[in-house]
Design an enzyme around this catalytic site. Structure first.
Site, PDB file in Angstrom:
ATOM      1  N   HIS A 101       0.845  -1.198   0.000  1.00 47.37           N
ATOM      2  CA  HIS A 101       0.000   0.000   0.000  1.00 47.37           C
ATOM      3  C   HIS A 101       0.880   1.247   0.000  1.00 47.37           C
ATOM      4  O   HIS A 101       0.675   2.168  -0.793  1.00 47.37           O
ATOM      5  CB  HIS A 101      -0.922  -0.013   1.221  1.00 47.37           C
ATOM      6  N   ASP A 121       7.054  22.791 -25.186  1.00 50.82           N
ATOM      7  CA  ASP A 121       7.004  21.403 -24.696  1.00 50.82           C
ATOM      8  C   ASP A 121       8.054  21.279 -23.598  1.00 50.82           C
ATOM      9  O   ASP A 121       8.719  22.256 -23.250  1.00 50.82           O
ATOM     10  CB  ASP A 121       7.303  20.406 -25.836  1.00 50.82           C
ATOM     11  N   TRP A 175       7.426  -0.294   4.140  1.00 51.40           N
ATOM     12  CA  TRP A 175       8.012   0.322   2.935  1.00 51.40           C
ATOM     13  C   TRP A 175       9.448   0.753   3.161  1.00 51.40           C
ATOM     14  O   TRP A 175      10.186   0.976   2.215  1.00 51.40           O
ATOM     15  CB  TRP A 175       7.175   1.521   2.479  1.00 51.40           C
ATOM     16  N   SER A 205      13.281   6.299 -13.298  1.00 52.55           N
ATOM     17  CA  SER A 205      12.178   7.049 -13.898  1.00 52.55           C
ATOM     18  C   SER A 205      12.033   8.426 -13.243  1.00 52.55           C
ATOM     19  O   SER A 205      11.923   9.445 -13.931  1.00 52.55           O
ATOM     20  CB  SER A 205      10.889   6.237 -13.762  1.00 52.55           C
ATOM     21  N   SER A 206      12.059   8.458 -11.913  1.00 55.21           N
ATOM     22  CA  SER A 206      11.934   9.750 -11.220  1.00 55.21           C
ATOM     23  C   SER A 206      13.091  10.670 -11.546  1.00 55.21           C
ATOM     24  O   SER A 206      12.907  11.872 -11.717  1.00 55.21           O
ATOM     25  CB  SER A 206      11.936   9.577  -9.699  1.00 55.21           C
ATOM     26  N   HIS A 244      13.636  11.139   4.357  1.00 56.32           N
ATOM     27  CA  HIS A 244      13.044  12.385   4.813  1.00 56.32           C
ATOM     28  C   HIS A 244      12.850  13.392   3.680  1.00 56.32           C
ATOM     29  O   HIS A 244      11.754  13.897   3.500  1.00 56.32           O
ATOM     30  CB  HIS A 244      13.750  13.000   6.024  1.00 56.32           C
ATOM     31  N   GLU A 291      12.374  12.615   0.751  1.00 60.72           N
ATOM     32  CA  GLU A 291      11.331  11.999  -0.062  1.00 60.72           C
ATOM     33  C   GLU A 291       9.929  12.458   0.357  1.00 60.72           C
ATOM     34  O   GLU A 291       9.071  12.691  -0.488  1.00 60.72           O
ATOM     35  CB  GLU A 291      11.434  10.472   0.027  1.00 60.72           C
ATOM     36  N   TYR A 349       9.199  15.276   1.461  1.00 60.44           N
ATOM     37  CA  TYR A 349       9.023  16.635   0.935  1.00 60.44           C
ATOM     38  C   TYR A 349       8.859  16.629  -0.574  1.00 60.44           C
ATOM     39  O   TYR A 349       8.286  17.547  -1.142  1.00 60.44           O
ATOM     40  CB  TYR A 349      10.181  17.535   1.371  1.00 60.44           C
ATOM     41  N   SER A 388      -0.721  27.090  -3.546  1.00 61.35           N
ATOM     42  CA  SER A 388      -0.381  28.493  -3.763  1.00 61.35           C
ATOM     43  C   SER A 388      -0.885  28.993  -5.108  1.00 61.35           C
ATOM     44  O   SER A 388      -0.948  30.194  -5.344  1.00 61.35           O
ATOM     45  CB  SER A 388       1.136  28.691  -3.704  1.00 61.35           C
ATOM     46  N   HIS A 396      15.664  11.882  12.986  1.00 58.35           N
ATOM     47  CA  HIS A 396      14.489  11.989  13.867  1.00 58.35           C
ATOM     48  C   HIS A 396      13.518  10.831  13.626  1.00 58.35           C
ATOM     49  O   HIS A 396      12.567  10.667  14.370  1.00 58.35           O
ATOM     50  CB  HIS A 396      13.790  13.357  13.750  1.00 58.35           C
ATOM     51  N   HIS A 397      13.775  10.038  12.569  1.00 58.23           N
ATOM     52  CA  HIS A 397      12.987   8.819  12.373  1.00 58.23           C
ATOM     53  C   HIS A 397      13.552   7.678  13.208  1.00 58.23           C
ATOM     54  O   HIS A 397      13.007   6.587  13.190  1.00 58.23           O
ATOM     55  CB  HIS A 397      13.002   8.410  10.898  1.00 58.23           C
ATOM     56  N   THR A 414       7.578  26.262   7.271  1.00 61.78           N
ATOM     57  CA  THR A 414       6.253  25.709   7.003  1.00 61.78           C
ATOM     58  C   THR A 414       5.181  26.646   7.555  1.00 61.78           C
ATOM     59  O   THR A 414       4.151  26.873   6.914  1.00 61.78           O
ATOM     60  CB  THR A 414       6.122  24.305   7.631  1.00 61.78           C
ATOM     61  N   LYS A 423       4.481  29.470   5.283  1.00 58.91           N
ATOM     62  CA  LYS A 423       3.584  29.108   4.183  1.00 58.91           C
ATOM     63  C   LYS A 423       2.127  29.128   4.634  1.00 58.91           C
ATOM     64  O   LYS A 423       1.268  29.709   3.959  1.00 58.91           O
ATOM     65  CB  LYS A 423       3.939  27.725   3.655  1.00 58.91           C
ATOM     66  N   ARG A 446       1.889  -0.082  15.047  1.00 49.78           N
ATOM     67  CA  ARG A 446       1.524  -0.153  13.639  1.00 49.78           C
ATOM     68  C   ARG A 446       1.932  -1.492  13.061  1.00 49.78           C
ATOM     69  O   ARG A 446       2.674  -2.240  13.682  1.00 49.78           O
ATOM     70  CB  ARG A 446       2.184   1.001  12.877  1.00 49.78           C
TER      71      ARG A 446
END
Lengths: 181, 538
Positions: free
Chosen positions: B81, B110, B146, B173-174, B257, B259, B261, B272, B306-307, B332, B335, B454
């Protein structure tokens, strides 16, 4: 004008591909960098993986620290593994020897490796070993059991706040990978 | 004039006479609008695939005890998932938006590298199919979460190398998509479109693209180390050979991390873009938005551990990562303040895109606050790996990224198709979504604080009530999304039949260039660069 943009694109793509390759390398560079950073900052609790020379410290008879010994086996490593004593009260600066017993429960030759861990992590640099079965791979004959000593000293410079140190060993069965090599 | 036209001099007919005929058009296309459509439709399909997996999870957790699936498959579902939603739905959806909108927003004909664009889309499809194929392999799909932490992930059955190669394909690809976006933005802007006149969506994607080329190779390296650990006897993460499993976590989160963002910065960009149009005011603090985005991107590289507060870091490390993480709340907050100030005293109307955007501002802020709670290292020991973190990141992804993708769909569908969607069904979709998403995720905060871990298929009975409520919310949310599918299909087919103008939304053309083109825009737009650059958004 047309040519200009194509060339600019090609140049930019070259630079960016270079960045991508560089970052792929950086991922691998993190492996040694991680060790270096921990060493420089002293942030890690990694245990020295080779013996140190026996130097004499001034023994601090007034201080007593409890050293606990833990043994465990990784997954289904077919061994018996225990320490002869569970804990020991030590004086900083004095050398002690503690025996561990390991036995191969299989009918084949086994190559196993013990990985040490010390907690609290910050204590690791004050805990010195002159002899340990964890410094190299151990080969056991079929059904062989062996008593193996660990000789250690706690550096008297260990900060006052630490009263208990836990030394843990985990045995990993490396037979397969070692045989291949 | 442009690289595209120059490159295609050798096969004139294709580019000068609109799209190729038949299905082959979609396979060989190098047109940014076609590829954008492919990305968006693929992402929508994956949103339902990943959503179906979430339904399996919520069905199993509806009551305590084992109901429908075995624990191994349950853990495969949580893993797949996440991977499908992150790499198959949210990221491709934003790449699709980038393909459609960036050339039209900066007045380019283009993307800079159209053939690479085609290749990066089809590599994405290959990567996701390879990942999906692991579901049918001996030993099942990856079930380690994941994050693919060793040593657990190394116990995956036959699927492991396939999952790793799929990560490689998705990464390549990315990276190709990101390089293309950077080249387009740097080299293809219309004369007069200076960097500080670009719409926020373009800015956020530029910064995101740089994040991607910096982190995807690191992740590719990390999974390659897993591969060699498993099959070639290296010991990067294997303690028995002198490696360290915690090293994987450091490398993974150096990627992981930034990622997150990658998924949220383009979200900020779309918000925005939409909010000023419906508030009928310029975006408040345009340049501070640009700098805040850059600041968030920079900070994302120095907060990864921090993870990992609970892995046994020394106190100095915990403190550093705690304070560095808290710093992110500042840009943040800038924003969120800017969006609120944009709406302040605006002549607001509440069409579906605006409703989703306002819900995003409110609910993303809540997700941000729980993030701030977890940045506090000592309390994180309670929240770590509980449903509290699950609630946190779903708040920052579902009512944030996914809601904004919905908003973008409603906002630009009339532009893309030339048809108006049915506003009543749109609002129904919004209200069902915004209520059910809170019923779904809010109770998970309580579950986490009460100690429910979890990634488990069964739980202690004291968690039963909130899990049932959460599951009910989940089912309603899942079914509600079919309304969106209906609207997309209906709008493509003709929608309400109302004729939409080039602007679609009142005075939208003052904000951004795409609204100066007819709806739908011609297959090749801005073959001559625009002369007037809108500046209302600044």
């Amino acid at each position: 004008m047309k040519e200009g943009v194509t060339q600019k694109n090609a140049k930019l793509v070259r630079i960016l591909v270079f960045v991508v390759l560089g970052m792929f390398g950086f991922g691998y560079a993190l492996v040694p960098l991680y060790d270096v950073l921990c060493e420089v900052t002293g942030l890690n609790g990694k245990v020295e993986s080779s013996a140190i020379k026996e130097v004499s410290y001034e023994v601090d008879k007034n201080r007593e620290i409890t050293v606990e010994f833990m043994t465990s086996l990784n997954e289904a490593t077919p061994m018996v593994f225990r320490s002869e004593i569970n804990k020991l009260k030590v004086h900083p600066g004095e050398y002690y020897t503690v025996n561990f017993y390991a036995e191969n429960k299989t009918d084949k030759v086994m190559v196993a490796r013990a990985i040490p861990s010390i907690s609290p992590g910050a204590v690791a640099e004050f805990f010195k070993k002159t002899e340990c079965f964890c410094f190299s791979e151990q080969t056991f004959k079929a059904r062989e059991g062996r008593t193996m000593p660990v000789r250690f000293v706690v550096n008297p410079e260990l900060p006052e706040k630490y009263k208990t140190i836990t030394l843990a060993y985990t045995f990993f069965d490396n037979t397969e990978t070692s045989v291949k090599k | 004039m442009s690289a595209v036209v120059a490159e295609h001099d050798d096969h004139h007919d294709h580019h000068d006479h609109g799209p190729a005929k038949g299905l082959l058009r979609w396979i060989i296309t190098t047109n940014h609008k076609d590829i954008g459509t492919l990305y968006l439709l693929f992402a929508l399909a994956m949103f339902f695939v990943g959503g179906a997996m979430a339904m399996v999870i919520r069905a199993e957790l509806f009551e305590p005890g084992m109901q429908f699936v075995n624990p191994q498959f349950f853990n495969s579902m949580t893993t797949m998932h996440a991977l499908v939603m992150v790499f198959g739905a949210v990221m491709p959806a934003f790449v699709g938006l980038a393909n459609w909108m960036i050339p039209m927003m900066i007045g380019a004909p283009d993307m800079a590298l159209p053939r690479m664009n085609n290749m990066s889309f089809w590599m994405l499809v290959a990567g996701v199919l390879l990942l999906a194929s692991t579901l049918f392999m001996e030993g099942g799909a990856p079930a380690s979460g994941w994050t693919l932490y060793p040593p657990l992930v190394l116990q995956t059955g036959k699927a492991l190398p396939f999952a790793i190669f799929s990560v490689h394909l998705l990464g390549i690809s990315s990276i190709m998509g990101a390089i293309n976006i950077i080249a387009t933005i740097f080299n293809m802007r219309a004369p007069g479109m200076t960097l500080m006149k670009m719409p926020m969506f373009v800015w956020t994607w530029l910064i995101t693209a740089f994040l991607l080329i910096a982190i995807m190779p690191v992740f590719a390296g990390a999974v390659t180390m897993l591969l060699t650990d498993r099959f070639f006897d290296t010991s990067f993460f294997d303690a028995a050979g002198g490696g360290d499993p915690v090293l994987y976590q450091h490398i993974f989160w150096f990627f992981g991390h930034p990622e997150v963002y990658v998924m949220i910065l383009p979200t900020f960009g779309v918000a925005s873009t939409i909010i000023p149009v419906f508030a009928r005011k310029p975006l408040f603090g345009y340049s501070s938005m640009v700098y805040a985005t850059a600041a968030i991107a920079f900070l994302s590289f120095i907060v990864w551990a921090h993870h990992m507060f609970t892995v046994g870091m020394p106190i100095a490390g915990e403190l550093y990562f705690m304070y560095a993480t808290m710093l992110i709340a500042i840009p943040t907050g800038v924003k969120v303040f800017n969006w609120t100030a944009t709406m302040w005293k605006g002549s607001m109307t509440f069409e579906t895109p605006m409703l989703f955007s306002i819900a995003f501002v409110v609910l993303f802020t809540m997700g941000g606050f729980t993030g701030l709670m977890m940045s506090v290292a000592p309390v994180d020991f309670q929240y770590h790996d509980t449903y509290f973190i699950v609630a946190h990141f779903h708040y920052t992804l579902v009512p944030a990224s996914v809601f904004i993708l919905m908003a973008a769909g409603y906002f630009w569908l009339p532009k893309w198709t030339g048809h108006m969607y049915d506003e009543r069904i749109g609002r129904l979709h919004f209200w069902l979504s915004v209520i059910s998403v809170n019923v779904l995720f809010f109770p998970q905060h309580f579950l986490g604080l009460a100690g429910m871990p979890r990634r488990i298929p069964d739980y202690a009975v004291q968690f039963a009530d909130w899990n049932m409520i959460s599951s009910i919310g989940g089912f309603i949310f899942g079914v509600s999304q079919l309304l969106f599918l209906y609207i997309v299909i209906d709008t493509i087919k003709g929608g309400t039949g109302e004729k939409v103008t080039a602007e679609v939304w009142e005075e939208a053309a003052k904000h951004s260039l795409e609204w100066t083109l007819p709806s739908p825009p011609p297959y090749h737009s801005f073959t001559t660069p625009p002369t007037v650059i809108p500046t209302e958004h600044i």
